[in-house]
Design an enzyme around this catalytic site. Sequence first.
Site, mmCIF file in Angstrom:
data_model
loop_
_atom_site.group_PDB
_atom_site.id
_atom_site.type_symbol
_atom_site.label_atom_id
_atom_site.label_comp_id
_atom_site.label_asym_id
_atom_site.label_seq_id
_atom_site.Cartn_x
_atom_site.Cartn_y
_atom_site.Cartn_z
ATOM 1 N N ARG A 56 41.321 39.170 45.430
ATOM 2 C CA ARG A 56 42.668 39.191 44.861
ATOM 3 C C ARG A 56 43.701 38.872 45.938
ATOM 4 O O ARG A 56 43.453 39.078 47.128
ATOM 5 C CB ARG A 56 42.987 40.559 44.255
ATOM 6 C CG ARG A 56 42.307 40.845 42.931
ATOM 7 C CD ARG A 56 42.642 42.258 42.471
ATOM 8 N NE ARG A 56 42.290 42.486 41.081
ATOM 9 C CZ ARG A 56 41.086 42.835 40.654
ATOM 10 N NH1 ARG A 56 40.111 43.012 41.536
ATOM 11 N NH2 ARG A 56 40.838 43.029 39.370
ATOM 12 N N SER A 108 35.827 46.623 45.351
ATOM 13 C CA SER A 108 37.063 45.857 45.385
ATOM 14 C C SER A 108 38.232 46.703 45.882
ATOM 15 O O SER A 108 38.232 47.166 47.008
ATOM 16 C CB SER A 108 37.349 45.268 43.998
ATOM 17 O OG SER A 108 38.400 44.336 44.040
#
Length: 623
Positions: A338, A175
């Site tokens: 995100r 991520s």
Amino acid sequence: MGDNNGVNGDLNANSRYQSTGDPQLDKSVHQWLSWDKNLRTRAQVESLLADSHHDDLRMRLCSRMSFGTAGLRAPMGAGFNRINDLTIIQSTQGLYSYLSRCFADFSSRGVVVGFDTRGQEESGCSSERFAKLTAAVMLSRDVPVHLFSTFVPTPYVPYAVKKLGAAAGVMITASHNAKEDNGYKVYWCNGAQISSPHDKEILRSIEEQLEPWSASCWEEELVHSSSLRTDPLSQINCCYMDELTSLCYHRDLNRSCPLKFVHSSFHGVGHVFVQQAFLTFGLAPPIPVPEQKDPDPNFSSVRCPNPEEGESVLELSLLLAEKENARIVLATDPDADRLAVAEKSDGCGWKVFTGNELAALLGWWMFFNWKEAHPDPADSQKVYMLATTVSSKILQTFARIEGFHFEETLPGFKWIGNRIHELSKTGNEVIFAFEESIGFLCGGLVPEKDGVSAAAVVAEMAAYLHTKNLSLSQQLLNIYQTYGLHLSKTSYVVCNDPPIIQKIFSRIRNFDGEGSYPKTCGGIQIVHVRDVTTGYDSSQPDLRSVLPVTRSSHMITFTLQNAVVATLRTSGTEPKIKCYTEYCTAPGEGEVSRLEEELKKITAALLDDFLEPERNNLIRRCV
């Protein structure tokens, strides 16, 4: 990096090496040199051995990774506690064994495998290589593998698991972590990240068979030669974009939107997918930040690849927006799960929204549009919004006033995803969920945070508000006027020494004597303490926490007499202690500047008095 790239080789498993003088370490070294076929990570261990760096060897080889809030995550490189070819093969062998026991039809359902754009030249490691090795292990056991042919956003894997009816999914990603890291994120058949007991059982299965089963486990070529391997990219992308239209409420308005948007994918996977999402909504594609739109495992143009860090890492995006006269900047993190958002201020400068502020806007927007389609108030009895317990209570306030349901979960989207699954079994609908670390889920597309869909939804919301002569910032103020102020602050300290973290939280739990938590914070009395690590909650009649006990991490929440809620917790993915504070008021109550000052004072006291950064050599950061 190619399939081999000089990484694999025929090795003499019984090659001689010098003893370290530590029998346990000698055994671990022998295992590594016997099993590892990656010449570069093998050379790292041989070099450490030759130079007698025994402490480094012990750290790398005498402990293993465990599942945190986002699966396995660690630096790439040699060692059983790092992400590398061998530990990926070991993890997949354990996953195969566990799935075989759980699913009688595993050999027909198969698994989905995806990957991001990470890589590390010196260790010969990359997300693509790890994905192919994951597939090779499964294919060597005649398990069908739906392996994406190129990098994809993380939410595509759980989406594909549900769409294809797979038994599980694996996403190779770290991520927004530093470039040195990588990870192995596992999704169950319901599309949610694995939680207990699956995580513990998979770890047990991994440890039961650490030696690679056969040479086939190392054969990346299997993904090209095996008839059991399919590429789901075209089907999944088409289905995802088609279903994304369920979140588009004002297509005609979008087509005439005069607003310009800038998008940064932070050197990751997001560029192509966000462009497609905008087109799906009838919006003109956002202007990409040229230096950051293409994959780069070194994240060359940013200090760190985490858009949550705010203006300091959005510099190129904001400069381009100024140049192009774009009012809104959107930034997806490297695996596009995100989303960060910034808006040009009316005066000068930029407003970078926090995760909690964006959630207030998105929560309002999702219910506003849901209500338009469901005017009967009785329909709201089946509607839910979810948030993690360290996130703003704004959704709770919405729910109380508007008449729908709200629930909070432990930190980590795996808890949200699994709760969505449970609620759906009784006919309930989760229309919005979030975690404060800029993770948002709009609608029911996938039980995972999703930066791609969130980017399109934010853009449509901004386009709609523009027709009402409102900016995102102005609408946020309108929300606070209607539902009350929800002011929050998030900060953290970096601590690379786990024993120091243990010492800090032990001190907090024995602050005023053994078993006695702090009684004040910043001069304000603490009225309740909840410690989900130990299961204690002073607000409950039986003193037991309603949220599940999580002994693998630390999290303590303090409720103060002035209604401020403050939480300290360790990160599940990085060497951080995070601090969250929030001040909630009734509509029309309190002066913003005074409340902000009081919140700032309490946050400082929480950090200074409870964590003692200087004494413990902690590095301060503010989000």
